[in-house]
Write an enzyme that holds these catalytic residues in place. Sequence first.
Site, PDB file in Angstrom:
ATOM      1  N   ARG A  45     -17.495  -0.458   1.929  1.00 19.82           N
ATOM      2  CA  ARG A  45     -18.401   0.565   1.383  1.00 19.82           C
ATOM      3  C   ARG A  45     -19.649  -0.018   0.743  1.00 19.82           C
ATOM      4  O   ARG A  45     -20.677   0.614   0.697  1.00 19.82           O
ATOM      5  CB  ARG A  45     -17.654   1.395   0.334  1.00 19.82           C
ATOM      6  CG  ARG A  45     -17.024   2.619   0.964  1.00 19.82           C
ATOM      7  CD  ARG A  45     -16.463   3.508  -0.066  1.00 19.82           C
ATOM      8  NE  ARG A  45     -15.586   2.724  -0.936  1.00 19.82           N
ATOM      9  CZ  ARG A  45     -14.638   3.244  -1.685  1.00 19.82           C
ATOM     10  NH1 ARG A  45     -14.442   4.522  -1.679  1.00 19.82           N
ATOM     11  NH2 ARG A  45     -13.877   2.495  -2.450  1.00 19.82           N
ATOM     12  N   LYS A 178       3.687 -19.316   8.709  1.00 14.29           N
ATOM     13  CA  LYS A 178       3.785 -20.625   8.044  1.00 14.29           C
ATOM     14  C   LYS A 178       4.538 -21.602   8.946  1.00 14.29           C
ATOM     15  O   LYS A 178       5.531 -21.249   9.572  1.00 14.29           O
ATOM     16  CB  LYS A 178       4.482 -20.494   6.684  1.00 14.29           C
ATOM     17  CG  LYS A 178       3.606 -19.761   5.657  1.00 14.29           C
ATOM     18  CD  LYS A 178       4.283 -19.726   4.306  1.00 14.29           C
ATOM     19  CE  LYS A 178       3.534 -18.818   3.336  1.00 14.29           C
ATOM     20  NZ  LYS A 178       2.462 -19.461   2.582  1.00 14.29           N
ATOM     21  N   HIS A 236       8.612 -10.719   2.865  1.00 15.03           N
ATOM     22  CA  HIS A 236       8.690 -12.169   3.072  1.00 15.03           C
ATOM     23  C   HIS A 236      10.127 -12.703   2.985  1.00 15.03           C
ATOM     24  O   HIS A 236      10.580 -13.454   3.848  1.00 15.03           O
ATOM     25  CB  HIS A 236       7.835 -12.916   2.042  1.00 15.03           C
ATOM     26  CG  HIS A 236       6.390 -12.487   2.024  1.00 15.03           C
ATOM     27  ND1 HIS A 236       5.707 -12.135   3.163  1.00 15.03           N
ATOM     28  CD2 HIS A 236       5.499 -12.377   1.014  1.00 15.03           C
ATOM     29  CE1 HIS A 236       4.450 -11.830   2.846  1.00 15.03           C
ATOM     30  NE2 HIS A 236       4.301 -11.958   1.550  1.00 15.03           N
ATOM     31  N   LYS A 336       6.907 -14.180 -10.222  1.00 15.31           N
ATOM     32  CA  LYS A 336       5.602 -14.716 -10.620  1.00 15.31           C
ATOM     33  C   LYS A 336       5.753 -15.385 -11.978  1.00 15.31           C
ATOM     34  O   LYS A 336       6.657 -15.070 -12.740  1.00 15.31           O
ATOM     35  CB  LYS A 336       4.579 -13.583 -10.680  1.00 15.31           C
ATOM     36  CG  LYS A 336       4.254 -13.015  -9.287  1.00 15.31           C
ATOM     37  CD  LYS A 336       2.935 -12.290  -9.251  1.00 15.31           C
ATOM     38  CE  LYS A 336       2.661 -11.676  -7.885  1.00 15.31           C
ATOM     39  NZ  LYS A 336       2.255 -12.635  -6.857  1.00 15.31           N
TER      40      LYS A 336
HETATM   41  C1  BG6 Z   1       1.518 -11.852  -0.764  1.00 16.06           C
HETATM   42  C2  BG6 Z   1       1.838 -11.126  -2.037  1.00 16.06           C
HETATM   43  O1  BG6 Z   1       2.036 -11.163   0.346  1.00 16.06           O
HETATM   44  O2  BG6 Z   1       2.082 -13.147  -0.797  1.00 16.06           O
HETATM   45  C3  BG6 Z   1       1.340 -11.910  -3.227  1.00 16.06           C
HETATM   46  O3  BG6 Z   1       1.222  -9.851  -2.006  1.00 16.06           O
HETATM   47  C4  BG6 Z   1       1.851 -13.322  -3.203  1.00 16.06           C
HETATM   48  O4  BG6 Z   1       1.714 -11.267  -4.459  1.00 16.06           O
HETATM   49  C5  BG6 Z   1       1.590 -13.958  -1.847  1.00 16.06           C
HETATM   50  O5  BG6 Z   1       1.199 -14.047  -4.227  1.00 16.06           O
HETATM   51  C6  BG6 Z   1       2.257 -15.301  -1.744  1.00 16.06           C
HETATM   52  O6  BG6 Z   1       1.847 -15.915  -0.556  1.00 16.06           O
HETATM   53  P1  BG6 Z   1       1.805 -17.502  -0.429  1.00 16.06           P
HETATM   54  O7  BG6 Z   1       1.360 -17.737   0.969  1.00 16.06           O
HETATM   55  O8  BG6 Z   1       0.807 -17.971  -1.453  1.00 16.06           O
HETATM   56  O9  BG6 Z   1       3.175 -17.984  -0.728  1.00 16.06           O
END
Ligand code: BG6
Length: 485
Positions: A45, A178, A236, A336
Amino acid sequence: MSISCDMLVFGGTGDLTLHKLLPALYHLHRDGRLHSDVRILALARKKLDRAGYLALAERHCRAQVARGDFSVDTWQAFAQRLDYFAMDASQRGEFVRLAHHLGSGDRRVRVYYLATAPDLFEPIASHLESAGLAGENARIVLEKPIGHSLESARAINAAIGAVFAESRIYRIDHYLGKETVQNLMALRFANALFEPIWRAGHIDHVQITVAETLGVENRGGYYDHAGAMRDMLQNHLLQLLCLVAMEAPVRFDAESVRNEKVKVLQALKPITGMDVLDKTVRGQYGAGQIGGHDVPAYYFEPSIDNDSDTETFVAVQTEIDNWRWAGVPFYLRTGKRLPKQTSMIAIRFRQPPQQLFRETPLEMIDPNWILLSIQPEESMHMEIHVKQPGLDMDTRVMQMNASFVTTDEATLDAYETLLLDVIEGDRTLFIRFDEVEWAWRVVDPILKNWAVEREYIPTYPAGSWGPADANRLFDSDDQAWRNEL
Ligand code: BG6
């Protein structure tokens, strides 16, 4: 060399585009992986002209591209591919302007990358269709999270599926891009060595940890509605679990691999009712220290309500109810503001049936482990017993360490791999609609249960390994979280 295409990135001024997608495309360009005719159009935007966008993009690429790796000449050549179009993607009428801008008659592959909030997925797909932009040569890429529950994920899948055939939908889970995650498939299915022991009877339990030192940074607005369960575990961690547990696919192609992953998700024992209390632990980080620096509590982070009860840590014990895995606990945890950034799969084996070397005190007999480090190192470690040098027949644990990459081998970053796959039309590392739905079936009952008791959430100090309560998930006293390689 990949094929030529137009890549349109919605959310072109957002974090994902500036921090991940553009640097990845820059690298692919630098390494000669992009066809000379690949064009990138960022859409957002913000009222910016092309020069304004290039300046913004360059600033971020300079900051993201590894130190010493940024070259002005390469950037200028890359920037030739890059353009910007200011539009409000929620407005149907804007897509007519976009169609006009793109021109017609071109049969090039067109990739629409939706690096936007999920609530824009449906309107963008439908507006693309009504502007005649969703033809056979168009592909759509969706970022996780797909919805915030089973119901909303179904609605998104149905709405996108009404416009794009499943074969043209690419749902990203960047963990699948990865290197070590793909290596897990290579280890399991390119070697005969592991297969006979990769099952209940030999494996005591499996741990999957994705630990981050970062807090929510400037993503509070999104994260406070998601939490660790929706942000990390639903996607993940469950994907990692699928790759550890799946059967060998009949072929290494998108449908065969995804069929096997779906079977694992279908076999996960539902965690419902009282089991939620027993088999899950959640927590939120309080103030603490990371790397010697004070960091604030979650509820003091920008855009977070100060009475927020969103979880920033989750640990779950789950079990796969099938012939290969029945009775083997899988422990998953992510959080986190943990003490270090590490993603690891740790597989603990059973003790041998007899203890022959009596000199070794029983409490020192560590079982065998296979540890797969996904990041920061990309490596595999095996812990085995060998003879202690000397006269006594005694044993000690030795770690056999193997790095998956040598220093002179450049590996692709997850987004580089996945962007190339989208351009080339390979969906093996992307998530199918039913995978998303089965993964939501696993976490939905837990989220629903938590939602009824939202008043209280245990906290853990930033810089610790999460709530101490996470240790109670283990089935037996000799099991414990593995924090180190
Ligand atoms: C993302 C999440 O999908 O993956 C984030 O939304 C997270 O909160 C991130 O920090 C972690 O990814 P990586 O590749 O840094 O392990």
